[in-house]
Design an enzyme around this catalytic site. Structure first.
Site, PDB file in Angstrom:
ATOM      1  CD  GLU A  57      -2.932  -1.105   0.139  1.00 12.90           C
ATOM      2  OE1 GLU A  57      -3.115  -0.014  -0.446  1.00 12.90           O
ATOM      3  OE2 GLU A  57      -3.561  -2.129  -0.148  1.00 12.90           O
TER       4      GLU A  57
ATOM      5  CB  CYS B 241      -1.241   7.025   1.485  1.00 14.31           C
ATOM      6  SG  CYS B 241      -2.725   6.099   1.957  1.00 14.31           S
TER       7      CYS B 241
END
Length: 456
Positions: free
Chosen positions: A210, A244
């Site tokens: 991720e 993110c």
């Protein structure tokens, strides 16, 4: 460098007992995890405050509440997910039945980041537990209070041969990567993701990465500007931009740019006050190194709003940079801070070409009332996931698997996606013994002719 082989061996031995394959055992573990969170809510918030100056509101909605909802959703569905499921059987396999058996990978390693140090440690752990794995969790050393609390709470709740937290810095991660895990789940930067993948390749260990990237936000000429401004400000400056999937840069149509930026400034003041240094509730930058990197970007373009910082509190106020080009340093890497560079466009096709010329982003956000324009953007640009007329919110849905594509990541989780990512799907064909198809064997006369009748 410490050796963790003994700990891995303990977890492998625990797996052999078969306890983790019992769905009732998994459910109890998830319930224990939920109790751990609920009982220690204040302690978790306190640790997040010390590490990142997170407010109680931000700590709950982005760290605690989101994982409690993930546990609730998983508890509701895990029995169904864990059952072998029957699937269709082709005509060539007549007489047989086909099944898929989800099974745990085994001993898993979860390496979590500092920006959401509680949520991004616990969320993948929920999937690992639900799927029947053992887990070793390595939190970030950049958020030491949360890391320490995780280690204490997990050790008080679970035996180390089942779930354990390993604290430490880079050397600890390097040592852990020397071990032969059955699955590695990593959340963090692209550069470290490449290191993780290289280490995993030595043992052909499957991974979920991720990662991140420069996620664009597009405000088209037909957008609802007031809502777009409010939702962009929330998504961008949440956690001081250290997210993110935060909008990394803004592409706004030239025809509405001035009006939009005025709305944007107004809503920043409304949501975060016109002086975040006095409010004491704005999330700080995690370290002096990251702070200095971000401050260096502020010299790019022109400061339209903000631009002030305080090294003592590691705080940078929400900042808008105008007159930005793709050659500026801020456009060369993921920002990961409360600074928003603004580009404008007249020609949508040219704007799209600029975006797709770069690595595929983790997220994309589009504000437009036109279903045709929405479809055009979705069809032309590859990205992990995103929102139409909102930002970041897709992350909170257990029905939407979250993950990247290309340089922004490998694999996806959340909801059933978390169970799936930590499960191997074992395919089983159960054949009848009531009869046998003779033409499957090579010594049968006219076997090929008969096979071709089935396969056309």
């Amino acid at each position: 460098m410490e050796n963790y082989s003994e700990l891995v061996t303990k977890q492998r031995q625990f797996l052999k007992t078969g306890k983790t394959k019992d769905v009732s055992f998994r459910i109890q573990a998830l319930q224990d995890l939920r109790k751990l969170i609920r009982t220690n809510e204040k302690e978790i918030m306190s640790a997040l405050k010390k590490d990142l100056n997170k407010s109680e509101f931000d700590s709950y909605i982005t760290e605690i509440g989101i994982v409690l909802e993930e546990i609730r959703f998983t508890l509701k569905h895990v029995r169904k997910w864990a059952k072998p499921r029957k699937v269709k059987t082709g005509i060539a396999q007549i007489g047989s039945k086909s099944y898929i058996y989800p099974e745990p990978y085994g001993v898993t390693l979860i390496i979590s980041p500092w920006n959401y140090p509680f949520q991004l440690a616990i969320a993948p752990l929920i999937g690992a537990v639900a799927a029947g794995n053992c887990a070793m969790l390595k939190p970030s050393e950049l958020t030491p209070e949360t890391s320490k609390l995780l280690a204490v709470l997990i050790s008080q709740t679970f035996p180390e041969e089942y779930i354990t937290v390993v604290e430490g810095a880079v050397e600890t991660s390097q040592a852990l990567l020397q071990e032969n895990f059955d699955y590695i789940f990593f959340t963090g930067s692209v550069s470290i993701g490449k290191v993780i993948m290289e280490a995993a390749a030595k043992n052909l260990t499957p991974v979920t990465l991720e990662l991140g990237g420069k996620s664009p936000c597009i405000v088209h000429e037909d957008a609802n500007l007031k809502l777009a401004a409010k939702r962009l400000a929330w998504g961008k400056f949440l956690n001081a931009g250290q997210t993110c999937v935060a909008p990394d840069y803004l592409y706004v149509h030239r025809g509405v740019k001035n009006e939009f930026l005025k709305e944007f400034v107004s809503v920043i003041n409304e949501l975060y006050s016109d002086n975040v240094f006095n409010s004491g509730t704005f999330t700080k930058i995690v370290s002096e190194r990251h702070f200095n990197r971000l401050v260096g970007f502020i010299s790019d373009g022109n400061v339209y709003y903000g631009g002030n910082d305080d090294l003592g509190s590691l705080t940078i106020e929400p900042t808008i940079l105008d007159k930005i080009s793709w050659k500026d340093s801020i456009m060369q890497e993921e920002i990961f801070g409360p600074i928003l560079p603004v580009l404008d466009y007249d020609d949508a096709e040219e704007m799209v070409e600029k975006i797709i010329a770069r690595p595929k982003p983790l997220a994309l956000y589009l504000f437009s009332e036109s279903s045709e324009f929405q479809a055009s953007i979705l069809n032309q640009i590859s990205f992990g996931g995103g929102c139409i007329n909102d930002t970041v919110y897709h992350l909170s849905s257990p029905y939407l698997p979250f993950g990247g594509v290309g340089e922004s990541g490998i694999g996806a989780y959340h909801g059933k996606g978390s169970f799936d990512v930590f499960s191997h799907e074992k395919s089983i064909l159960k054949q009848t013994t009531s009869f046998d198809l003779p033409f499957r064997y090579p010594n049968r006369k006219n076997a090929l002719k008969q096979i071709k009748r089935f396969i056309k």
